[in-house]
Design a protein around this motif. Sequence first.
Motif, PDB file in Angstrom:
ATOM      1  N   THR A  86      16.385  39.987   8.134  1.00 20.34           N
ATOM      2  CA  THR A  86      16.210  41.135   9.068  1.00 20.34           C
ATOM      3  C   THR A  86      15.597  40.983  10.322  1.00 20.34           C
ATOM      4  OG1 THR A  86      15.887  42.526   6.662  1.00 20.34           O
ATOM      5  CG2 THR A  86      15.471  43.356   8.614  1.00 20.34           C
ATOM      6  N   ARG A  87      14.460  40.396  10.349  1.00 15.55           N
ATOM      7  CA  ARG A  87      13.749  40.141  11.680  1.00 15.55           C
ATOM      8  C   ARG A  87      14.672  39.713  12.561  1.00 15.55           C
ATOM      9  NH1 ARG A  87       8.627  39.944   8.889  1.00 15.55           N
ATOM     10  NH2 ARG A  87       8.666  37.596   8.481  1.00 15.55           N
ATOM     11  N   GLN A  88      15.255  38.548  12.040  1.00 15.81           N
ATOM     12  CA  GLN A  88      16.012  37.686  13.178  1.00 15.81           C
ATOM     13  C   GLN A  88      17.073  38.566  13.356  1.00 15.81           C
ATOM     14  OE1 GLN A  88      17.318  34.317  10.791  1.00 15.81           O
ATOM     15  NE2 GLN A  88      19.266  33.871  12.428  1.00 15.81           N
ATOM     16  N   CYS A  89      17.718  39.603  12.577  1.00 16.82           N
ATOM     17  CA  CYS A  89      18.905  40.193  13.294  1.00 16.82           C
ATOM     18  C   CYS A  89      18.207  41.549  14.056  1.00 16.82           C
ATOM     19  CB  CYS A  89      19.399  41.155  11.984  1.00 16.82           C
ATOM     20  SG  CYS A  89      20.409  40.157  10.840  1.00 16.82           S
ATOM     21  N   LEU A  90      16.876  41.992  13.848  1.00 19.91           N
ATOM     22  CA  LEU A  90      16.334  42.926  14.945  1.00 19.91           C
ATOM     23  C   LEU A  90      16.103  42.523  16.037  1.00 19.91           C
ATOM     24  CD1 LEU A  90      13.627  44.552  12.186  1.00 19.91           C
ATOM     25  CD2 LEU A  90      15.812  45.633  12.947  1.00 19.91           C
ATOM     26  N   THR A  91      15.698  41.170  16.081  1.00 20.38           N
ATOM     27  CA  THR A  91      15.522  40.463  17.473  1.00 20.38           C
ATOM     28  C   THR A  91      16.640  40.328  18.330  1.00 20.38           C
ATOM     29  OG1 THR A  91      13.782  39.246  16.400  1.00 20.38           O
ATOM     30  CG2 THR A  91      14.365  38.352  18.555  1.00 20.38           C
ATOM     31  N   LEU A  92      17.877  40.073  17.531  1.00 22.16           N
ATOM     32  CA  LEU A  92      18.990  39.744  18.037  1.00 22.16           C
ATOM     33  C   LEU A  92      19.541  40.933  18.879  1.00 22.16           C
ATOM     34  CD1 LEU A  92      20.988  37.294  15.814  1.00 22.16           C
ATOM     35  CD2 LEU A  92      20.221  36.999  18.209  1.00 22.16           C
ATOM     36  N   CYS A  93      19.332  42.245  17.808  1.00 21.99           N
ATOM     37  CA  CYS A  93      19.831  43.749  18.447  1.00 21.99           C
ATOM     38  C   CYS A  93      18.972  43.941  19.792  1.00 21.99           C
ATOM     39  CB  CYS A  93      19.472  44.758  17.346  1.00 21.99           C
ATOM     40  SG  CYS A  93      20.538  44.881  16.227  1.00 21.99           S
ATOM     41  N   GLY A  94      17.700  43.652  19.820  1.00 19.98           N
ATOM     42  CA  GLY A  94      17.028  43.793  21.064  1.00 19.98           C
ATOM     43  C   GLY A  94      17.622  43.124  22.134  1.00 19.98           C
ATOM     44  N   LYS A  95      17.780  41.675  21.979  1.00 16.60           N
ATOM     45  CA  LYS A  95      18.397  40.875  23.093  1.00 16.60           C
ATOM     46  C   LYS A  95      19.513  41.188  23.581  1.00 16.60           C
ATOM     47  CE  LYS A  95      18.498  35.882  23.937  1.00 16.60           C
ATOM     48  NZ  LYS A  95      18.205  34.653  23.359  1.00 16.60           N
ATOM     49  N   TYR A  96      20.548  41.872  22.690  1.00 15.98           N
ATOM     50  CA  TYR A  96      21.978  41.888  22.991  1.00 15.98           C
ATOM     51  C   TYR A  96      22.177  43.449  23.256  1.00 15.98           C
ATOM     52  CZ  TYR A  96      22.495  36.943  22.896  1.00 15.98           C
ATOM     53  OH  TYR A  96      22.226  35.545  22.848  1.00 15.98           O
TER      54      TYR A  96
END
Length: 305
Positions: A242-252
């Motif tokens: 989930t954290r990985q997904c949240l980070t990707l949302c922020g980045k993209y």
Amino acid sequence: MADFQDSCIIVKTIMYCDLHTHTTASDGSDTPDDLVRKAAETGLSAIAVTDHDTVAGLPEAVACGPEYHVEIIPGLELSVLAETGNMHILGYFIDPEAEYLKKILKKVQAARAERNPRILELLTDLGRPLTMNDLEEIAHGGQIGRPHIARTMLRKGYVRNIGEAFARYLKKGAPAYAPKSVLSPEEAIRTIHRAGGLAVLAHPFSLGPGRPADLEKTTAELAALGLDGMECYYSEHSREFTRQCLTLCGKYGLVVTGGSDYHGRAKPHIRLGTGRGNLRIPYRCVEELRARKTGSDVGQAGSAR
Ligand code: AMP
Ligand code: ZN
Ligand code: FE
Ligand code: FE
């Protein structure tokens, strides 16, 4: 001495939503009316109705919303071609009457209709015969998918549970698997956008147990195609994923969303709103989707109210 803030009891109502649900229009077991009623009983402020490759359940769901005081987001879940695993793209705030969407749905529904008899042929070859009548009986007029085949196999005693039907026969790579996806991710995102909706990558874990770099590569590609969000909150996701997904949302620049993927009796271990019991999806996700749709800003993605 405690300061003013410490001495105040702050009562704040937290609103929740569930942005991934299925009805009898596809492979869920609840009618749209039952689903909306259960959402109200569960205390959800909003749900998105996201049946597989169909919008047939939306008119009933949308009509029931005011009666039960639940906000209904008209949606759908499109299956798309993926190199690995299963890729599904959710559409939110779509206009079910949009002509281009209707044309594409006709195409994907025809692909599904061709696929079911192929799966039945493969099952017959494996000594597990079923008929289209069996499937129609269990689908009650809804669009037939693999879960209906799995449930029929269970009824006939071919398997001990739904999971076994998928693992031994129906999952990608298993002996009775037949592909059905006809849309590329690009076509799916375009179709959703042309229907006025937002496109969100469903349950990213289902893309397969790749390295974090693989998920990032896919996210970057989909973001370049206009993806609007990612379903970060999902029962099968570990905290770390989930954290990985949240980070990707922020980045993209993607909106954070979440959903239970409720199917009623068809997936009895998944509960509306809470999934396997570990899910809580803040209503904030709805606000951020709406802001993305209107081009306004509501602050940081995914933060709880
Ligand atoms: P279809 O749309 O016919 O390709 O079927 C997709 C549906 O099958 C989705 O609702 C999935 O959640 C469900 N499904 C896929 N794999 C499994 C599994 N191993 N156990 C139960 N349901 C599954
Ligand atoms: Zn399903
Ligand atoms: Fe899905
Ligand atoms: Fe789903």
